[in-house]
Design a protein around this motif. Structure first.
Motif, PDB file in Angstrom:
ATOM      1  N   GLU A 183       3.567  -5.267  -9.766  1.00 17.05           N
ATOM      2  CA  GLU A 183       3.066  -6.044 -10.901  1.00 17.05           C
ATOM      3  C   GLU A 183       1.549  -5.936 -11.010  1.00 17.05           C
ATOM      4  OE1 GLU A 183       4.414 -10.065 -10.321  1.00 17.05           O
ATOM      5  OE2 GLU A 183       6.529  -9.513 -10.572  1.00 17.05           O
ATOM      6  N   GLU A 184       0.875  -6.073  -9.882  1.00 16.79           N
ATOM      7  CA  GLU A 184      -0.589  -6.009  -9.906  1.00 16.79           C
ATOM      8  C   GLU A 184      -1.080  -4.612 -10.248  1.00 16.79           C
ATOM      9  OE1 GLU A 184      -2.033  -8.721 -10.124  1.00 16.79           O
ATOM     10  OE2 GLU A 184      -0.651 -10.099  -9.152  1.00 16.79           O
ATOM     11  N   ALA A 185      -0.355  -3.586  -9.819  1.00 17.73           N
ATOM     12  CA  ALA A 185      -0.729  -2.214 -10.177  1.00 17.73           C
ATOM     13  C   ALA A 185      -0.636  -2.003 -11.687  1.00 17.73           C
ATOM     14  CB  ALA A 185       0.153  -1.213  -9.435  1.00 17.73           C
ATOM     15  N   VAL A 186       0.452  -2.487 -12.271  1.00 16.72           N
ATOM     16  CA  VAL A 186       0.629  -2.362 -13.722  1.00 16.72           C
ATOM     17  C   VAL A 186      -0.466  -3.134 -14.455  1.00 16.72           C
ATOM     18  CG1 VAL A 186       2.142  -2.989 -15.654  1.00 16.72           C
ATOM     19  CG2 VAL A 186       3.092  -1.883 -13.620  1.00 16.72           C
ATOM     20  N   ALA A 215       6.630  -6.256  -2.304  1.00 21.00           N
ATOM     21  CA  ALA A 215       6.510  -4.968  -2.998  1.00 21.00           C
ATOM     22  C   ALA A 215       6.523  -5.147  -4.516  1.00 21.00           C
ATOM     23  CB  ALA A 215       7.635  -4.032  -2.556  1.00 21.00           C
ATOM     24  N   GLN A 216       7.338  -6.080  -5.002  1.00 19.40           N
ATOM     25  CA  GLN A 216       7.365  -6.372  -6.433  1.00 19.40           C
ATOM     26  C   GLN A 216       5.991  -6.836  -6.907  1.00 19.40           C
ATOM     27  OE1 GLN A 216      10.151  -9.467  -7.554  1.00 19.40           O
ATOM     28  NE2 GLN A 216       9.284  -9.632  -9.607  1.00 19.40           N
ATOM     29  N   LYS A 217       5.351  -7.706  -6.130  1.00 25.55           N
ATOM     30  CA  LYS A 217       4.016  -8.200  -6.500  1.00 25.55           C
ATOM     31  C   LYS A 217       3.009  -7.057  -6.521  1.00 25.55           C
ATOM     32  CE  LYS A 217       2.789 -11.637  -7.391  1.00 25.55           C
ATOM     33  NZ  LYS A 217       2.644 -12.227  -8.728  1.00 25.55           N
ATOM     34  N   VAL A 218       3.108  -6.128  -5.566  1.00 24.94           N
ATOM     35  CA  VAL A 218       2.212  -4.965  -5.571  1.00 24.94           C
ATOM     36  C   VAL A 218       2.398  -4.188  -6.871  1.00 24.94           C
ATOM     37  CG1 VAL A 218       1.675  -2.748  -4.466  1.00 24.94           C
ATOM     38  CG2 VAL A 218       2.070  -4.775  -3.049  1.00 24.94           C
ATOM     39  N   HIS A 229      -2.416  -7.996  -2.466  1.00 20.88           N
ATOM     40  CA  HIS A 229      -0.969  -7.893  -2.299  1.00 20.88           C
ATOM     41  C   HIS A 229      -0.591  -6.638  -1.501  1.00 20.88           C
ATOM     42  CE1 HIS A 229      -0.975 -11.018  -5.401  1.00 20.88           C
ATOM     43  NE2 HIS A 229       0.140 -11.402  -4.796  1.00 20.88           N
ATOM     44  N   LEU A 230      -1.327  -5.559  -1.673  1.00 19.39           N
ATOM     45  CA  LEU A 230      -1.076  -4.357  -0.882  1.00 19.39           C
ATOM     46  C   LEU A 230      -1.313  -4.640   0.598  1.00 19.39           C
ATOM     47  CD1 LEU A 230      -0.331  -1.364  -0.826  1.00 19.39           C
ATOM     48  CD2 LEU A 230      -2.736  -0.849  -1.276  1.00 19.39           C
ATOM     49  N   MET A 231      -2.359  -5.389   0.893  1.00 22.31           N
ATOM     50  CA  MET A 231      -2.643  -5.720   2.289  1.00 22.31           C
ATOM     51  C   MET A 231      -1.596  -6.679   2.864  1.00 22.31           C
ATOM     52  SD  MET A 231      -6.794  -5.730   2.350  1.00 22.31           S
ATOM     53  CE  MET A 231      -6.913  -5.753   4.152  1.00 22.31           C
ATOM     54  N   VAL A 232      -1.030  -7.552   2.044  1.00 21.80           N
ATOM     55  CA  VAL A 232       0.080  -8.394   2.504  1.00 21.80           C
ATOM     56  C   VAL A 232       1.282  -7.501   2.817  1.00 21.80           C
ATOM     57  CG1 VAL A 232       1.716 -10.220   1.857  1.00 21.80           C
ATOM     58  CG2 VAL A 232      -0.711 -10.464   1.283  1.00 21.80           C
ATOM     59  N   LEU A 233       1.538  -6.502   1.968  1.00 21.57           N
ATOM     60  CA  LEU A 233       2.627  -5.559   2.214  1.00 21.57           C
ATOM     61  C   LEU A 233       2.388  -4.769   3.499  1.00 21.57           C
ATOM     62  CD1 LEU A 233       5.286  -4.270   1.233  1.00 21.57           C
ATOM     63  CD2 LEU A 233       3.882  -2.669  -0.104  1.00 21.57           C
ATOM     64  N   TRP A 234       1.147  -4.289   3.690  1.00 19.83           N
ATOM     65  CA  TRP A 234       0.830  -3.578   4.940  1.00 19.83           C
ATOM     66  C   TRP A 234       1.133  -4.461   6.139  1.00 19.83           C
ATOM     67  CZ3 TRP A 234      -4.826  -1.756   3.633  1.00 19.83           C
ATOM     68  CH2 TRP A 234      -4.784  -0.738   2.666  1.00 19.83           C
ATOM     69  N   ALA A 235       0.698  -5.713   6.100  1.00 14.10           N
ATOM     70  CA  ALA A 235       0.930  -6.631   7.221  1.00 14.10           C
ATOM     71  C   ALA A 235       2.428  -6.807   7.465  1.00 14.10           C
ATOM     72  CB  ALA A 235       0.259  -7.977   6.959  1.00 14.10           C
ATOM     73  N   ASP A 236       3.178  -6.928   6.398  1.00 10.72           N
ATOM     74  CA  ASP A 236       4.623  -7.089   6.495  1.00 10.72           C
ATOM     75  C   ASP A 236       5.269  -5.888   7.182  1.00 10.72           C
ATOM     76  OD1 ASP A 236       7.158  -8.517   5.650  1.00 10.72           O
ATOM     77  OD2 ASP A 236       7.433  -6.618   4.573  1.00 10.72           O
TER      78      ASP A 236
END
Length: 114
Positions: free
Chosen positions: A50-53, A45-48, A77-84
């Motif tokens: 960071e990439e959004a910013v 979620a942190q990476k999501v 990274h959002l798709m990694v979060l979705w998978a998680d």
């Protein structure tokens, strides 16, 4: 009717989803997805975030190439979060389909108040 570009874009996201699913179980020393997944939801979620910013910064700087690159990072990274979290691309597309044709103002107003 969907254009060939729309179909190709969706196919790209579907391939990425499959690759992420496969790599989540890989060796974290050889796979970024596995390494990120091993670190858990907070890090993903942190990476999501960071990439959004970084996407916003590129947009505000009128950096088209930067925005494209950062947007790709954000989607990844959002798709990694979705998978998680057990969310599929199809789930998100279904929600977008449900909202199609609804005013953004009306859709937001229909949400339960927190």
């Amino acid at each position: 009717m969907e254009s060939p570009a729309d179909i190709a874009a969706l196919a790209t996201l579907a391939r990425l989803e499959a690759t992420i699913a496969q790599r989540r179980q890989a060796d974290p020393s050889t796979s970024y997805v596995a390494k990120l997944s091993a670190r858990g939801t907070p890090k993903i979620a942190q990476k999501v975030g960071e990439e959004a910013v970084e996407s916003v910064i590129a947009a505000m700087a009128d950096d088209r190439a930067g925005l494209i690159g950062e947007s790709a990072d954000l989607l990844f990274h959002l798709m990694v979060l979705w998978a998680d979290k057990g969310v599929a691309l199809a789930d998100v597309c279904a929600e977008l389909d449900r909202r199609e044709g609804t005013s953004g103002i009306a859709e937001k107003a229909s949400r339960p108040k927190a």
